[in-house]
Enzyme design. Structure first.
Site, short mmCIF file in Angstrom:
data_model
loop_
_atom_site.label_atom_id
_atom_site.label_comp_id
_atom_site.label_asym_id
_atom_site.label_seq_id
_atom_site.Cartn_x
_atom_site.Cartn_y
_atom_site.Cartn_z
N ASN A 3 0.80 -1.24 0.00
CA ASN A 3 0.00 0.00 0.00
C ASN A 3 0.84 1.29 0.00
O ASN A 3 0.34 2.33 -0.42
CB ASN A 3 -1.04 -0.01 1.12
CG ASN A 3 -0.43 0.06 2.50
OD1 ASN A 3 0.69 -0.38 2.71
ND2 ASN A 3 -1.18 0.60 3.44
N GLY A 7 2.61 -5.14 7.50
CA GLY A 7 1.61 -5.87 6.72
C GLY A 7 0.46 -6.27 7.61
O GLY A 7 0.19 -5.62 8.63
N SER A 8 -0.20 -7.36 7.23
CA SER A 8 -1.40 -7.76 7.97
C SER A 8 -1.04 -8.44 9.29
O SER A 8 0.08 -8.93 9.45
CB SER A 8 -2.21 -8.72 7.11
OG SER A 8 -1.45 -9.90 6.91
N THR A 34 -2.17 -11.22 10.49
CA THR A 34 -2.01 -12.69 10.36
C THR A 34 -0.56 -13.01 9.99
O THR A 34 0.09 -13.85 10.61
CB THR A 34 -2.92 -13.22 9.23
OG1 THR A 34 -4.17 -12.57 9.34
CG2 THR A 34 -3.09 -14.70 9.29
N GLY A 89 2.01 -11.00 10.24
CA GLY A 89 2.91 -10.47 11.26
C GLY A 89 3.10 -11.43 12.42
O GLY A 89 4.22 -11.67 12.87
N GLU A 131 4.64 -4.07 12.29
CA GLU A 131 3.65 -2.99 12.23
C GLU A 131 2.49 -3.49 11.39
O GLU A 131 2.68 -3.86 10.23
CB GLU A 131 4.26 -1.71 11.64
CG GLU A 131 5.38 -1.12 12.49
CD GLU A 131 4.99 -0.82 13.94
OE1 GLU A 131 3.80 -0.62 14.22
OE2 GLU A 131 5.89 -0.82 14.80
N CYS A 140 -3.15 1.91 6.55
CA CYS A 140 -3.30 1.30 7.89
C CYS A 140 -3.90 2.31 8.86
O CYS A 140 -4.52 1.92 9.84
CB CYS A 140 -1.95 0.82 8.40
SG CYS A 140 -0.71 2.11 8.40
N GLU A 147 8.53 2.91 14.77
CA GLU A 147 9.34 3.20 13.60
C GLU A 147 9.43 4.71 13.45
O GLU A 147 8.71 5.45 14.08
CB GLU A 147 8.67 2.66 12.34
CG GLU A 147 8.51 1.18 12.33
CD GLU A 147 8.16 0.68 10.94
OE1 GLU A 147 9.06 0.19 10.25
OE2 GLU A 147 6.99 0.80 10.54
P1 NAD Z 1 0.47 -8.99 3.94
O1 NAD Z 1 0.66 -9.37 5.37
O2 NAD Z 1 -0.35 -9.86 3.09
O3 NAD Z 1 1.89 -8.89 3.22
C1 NAD Z 1 2.93 -8.07 3.73
C2 NAD Z 1 4.26 -8.65 3.26
O4 NAD Z 1 4.48 -9.90 3.92
C3 NAD Z 1 4.33 -8.94 1.77
O5 NAD Z 1 5.61 -8.61 1.28
C4 NAD Z 1 4.08 -10.44 1.71
O6 NAD Z 1 4.60 -11.05 0.56
C5 NAD Z 1 4.83 -10.89 2.97
N1 NAD Z 1 4.46 -12.22 3.47
C6 NAD Z 1 3.30 -12.90 3.30
N2 NAD Z 1 3.36 -14.10 3.94
C7 NAD Z 1 4.59 -14.18 4.52
C8 NAD Z 1 5.25 -15.17 5.32
N3 NAD Z 1 4.67 -16.32 5.64
N4 NAD Z 1 6.50 -14.90 5.75
C9 NAD Z 1 7.09 -13.74 5.46
N5 NAD Z 1 6.53 -12.77 4.69
C10 NAD Z 1 5.29 -12.98 4.24
O7 NAD Z 1 -0.07 -7.48 3.96
P2 NAD Z 1 -0.52 -6.60 2.69
O8 NAD Z 1 -1.83 -7.10 2.21
O9 NAD Z 1 0.62 -6.46 1.73
O10 NAD Z 1 -0.70 -5.15 3.38
C11 NAD Z 1 -1.87 -4.72 3.98
C12 NAD Z 1 -1.74 -4.74 5.49
O11 NAD Z 1 -0.63 -3.95 5.90
C13 NAD Z 1 -2.95 -4.15 6.20
O12 NAD Z 1 -3.30 -4.97 7.29
C14 NAD Z 1 -2.41 -2.80 6.72
O13 NAD Z 1 -3.08 -2.30 7.85
C15 NAD Z 1 -1.00 -3.13 7.01
N6 NAD Z 1 -0.18 -1.93 7.06
C16 NAD Z 1 0.28 -1.50 8.27
C17 NAD Z 1 1.05 -0.35 8.36
C18 NAD Z 1 1.61 0.12 9.68
O14 NAD Z 1 2.55 0.90 9.66
N7 NAD Z 1 1.06 -0.31 10.80
C19 NAD Z 1 1.34 0.38 7.20
C20 NAD Z 1 0.84 -0.08 5.98
C21 NAD Z 1 0.09 -1.24 5.92
#
Ligand code: NAD
Length: 481
Positions: A150, A226-227, A229, A231, A248, A282, A462
């Site tokens: 995102n 990322g998400s 789950t 994380g 995060e 997010c 961060e």
């Molecule tokens: P996602 O968790 O699907 O993917 C994030 C990253 O993790 C990607 O690069 C993905 O390929 C990788 N990934 C997936 N499975 C993995 C595994 N088993 N081991 C290691 N890496 C793996 O998230 P997304 O759909 O790309 O992003 C959306 C999410 O990110 C939303 O929940 C959003 O709230 C969150 N987000 C949080 C912040 C913050 O700063 N808190 C900022 C932006 C987005």
């Protein structure tokens, strides 16, 4: 058509299998580029390069490392228009938003370049008057960086720049969906002349190469956005082998509109935070908690202002909201809308996929508002990550705070009020890492700490000077003459 390669030990390389994936523009389903679908073997090569580079990189002074970051900033700045165009094509946010994000990347690089000249320790008086005791910060070693789609420029940079300035080497795995943009960012590092192996990128699926980054014994720290789950899984993997980690994750961010709020400001902030970037931030507002006495007036003005939202291809002139970033994302959002209806929320705006004319080629949705939402509904609890806003009402401020807190997440929150007592109570009582008064929930300043509470974060922070906490370890030094 561009085919993006991995970047390992200062060279652009195909993955060992040569397998690639097409990246699709969510506005028209045209192919934007092809990216590598790498394997664990590619990750191993990148980690080896980063491991071999780490000792000479950490021996440079902070000022020397900073000079390289300044160069990356200059190169990125000269490519803002080009990189923003690719970002818009790859994930749909509008061109002005993509340009703003890329410019943010430039500012972050300059901020951390300057950090190379700032203090990294303190003198602590020893009980022995003949001794000098002080702390110094040392890098972790190789840092694994895993990022979402995102913010494909800002997030990689707000992780890589502090990692590098504090003397770590980096292996980044950008989200596959936005790896063309990610490649352009890495090109800037390459062009700036970073020593071989200091910065490496491997592109591919999370479950394969992301997991290898988490499991690799030579990666000392993993920073992830990322998400929740993903994380949590990463946190467990890192903990199991004693690696440092930083997560995060998601949010379910509330905006409280008090009885004395300036309603025009509240409407403007709510719309911006709920629907900019198609709600895929997010820090997006997904719940607006409004005092019953002003609810009708607030909703009236909100619905009028919604008419100003123009949906379309983010490259188009005057477009305010682009498509969902992918078909999967759009379908997730549509399924939440169905749940909202089924659980008794009242749909008062939007709610549908847009399919007429050019819309039919992409993953466009109407911005959507539900009224009469209660906190036990799925749409009030789960992160939707799309252009959907729920309206909840309250009578007493204490009830608004309780509603705001009654979710698993705690990333950001805001309140609109003119009352200083209400402001202070809000700051005190609402569990969120970012609390904003008379301002929207989205809005992060690069020089301030950023991170969430509860399930939104691993409780680390961060950005700003807070980044030093994750990217270094403290050594306490005792010197006796
Ligand atoms: P996602 O968790 O699907 O993917 C994030 C990253 O993790 C990607 O690069 C993905 O390929 C990788 N990934 C997936 N499975 C993995 C595994 N088993 N081991 C290691 N890496 C793996 O998230 P997304 O759909 O790309 O992003 C959306 C999410 O990110 C939303 O929940 C959003 O709230 C969150 N987000 C949080 C912040 C913050 O700063 N808190 C900022 C932006 C987005």
């Amino acid at each position: 058509m561009v085919t993006c390669l991995n970047y390992i030990n200062g060279e652009w390389k195909e993955s060992v299998t040569g397998e690639v994936k097409e990246i699709i523009n969510p506005a028209n389903q045209q192919v934007v580029g092809k990216v590598q679908l790498s394997t664990a073997e590619d990750v191993d090569a990148a980690v080896q390069a980063a491991f071999e580079a780490k000792n000479s990189w950490k021996k440079l002074s902070g000022a020397e490392r900073g000079q390289l970051l300044y160069k990356v900033a200059d190169i990125l700045e000269s490519r803002i228009e080009e990189i923003a165009q690719v970002m818009t094509k790859e994930m749909g946010k509008t061109l002005p938003e993509a340009k703003g994000e890329t410019a943010r990347g430039v500012a972050i690089l300059r901020y951390y370049a300057g950090e190379g000249m700032r203090k990294t320790g303190e003198v602590i008086p020893s009980t022995d008057s003949a001794a000098l005791m002080y702390t110094t910060r040392v890098p972790l070693g190789v840092v694994g960086v895993i990022t979402p789609w995102n913010f494909p420029v800002a997030i990689p940079i707000w992780k890589m720049a502090p990692a590098l300035i504090y003397g770590n080497t980096v292996v980044i795995k950008p989200a596959t969906e936005t790896a063309v943009t990610g490649t352009k960012v890495l090109e800037c590092f390459h062009e700036a002349g970073f020593p071989k192996g200091v910065v490496n990128m491997v592109i591919g699926s999370g479950s394969t190469i992301g997991q290898r980054i988490v499991d690799h014994p030579n990666i000392a720290g993993i920073t992830f956005t990322g998400s929740d789950t993903t994380g949590k899984r990463i946190g467990q993997g890192a903990l199991a082998r004693g690696a440092k980690y930083q997560l995060e994750m998601g949010g379910k961010n509330p905006t409280i509109v008090a009885a004395d709020a300036d309603l025009d400001k509240a409407v403007e902030g709510t719309i911006s935070a709920a629907f900019k970037s198609t709600g895929q931030k997010c820090t997006a507002t997904s719940r607006v908690i409004v005092h019953n006495s002003v609810k009708e007036a607030f909703v009236d003005r909100l619905l009028t202002a919604m008419e100003g939202i123009t949906v379309g291809d983010g490259l188009g002139e005057g477009i305010w909201m682009g498509p969902c970033a992918s078909e999967g994302q759009m379908n997730t959002v549509l399924s939440y809308i169905e749940k909202g209806k089924a659980e008794g929320a009242k749909l008062i705006y939007g709610g549908n996929r847009l399919t007429d004319g050019d819309y039919g080629k992409g993953f466009f949705m109407e911005p959507t508002i539900f009224d009469e939402v209660t906190n036990d509904m799925t749409i009030a609890q789960e992160e939707i990550f799309g252009p959907v806003l729920g309206i909840i009402t309250f009578d007493e401020l204490s009830e608004a705070f309780q509603l705001a807190n009654d979710v698993e997440y705690g990333l950001s929150a805001s309140i609109y009020t003119e009352n200083i007592g209400a402001m202070l109570q809000f700051v005190e009582e609402v569990d969120a890492g970012l609390v904003r008064i008379n301002a929207e929930t989205a809005g992060v300043e690069l020089q301030a700490p950023f991170g969430g509470m509860k399930q939104s974060s691993s409780h680390s922070r961060e950005q700003g000077q807070a980044a030093i906490e994750f990217f270094t370890s403290i050594k306490t030094v005792f010197v006796k003459g």
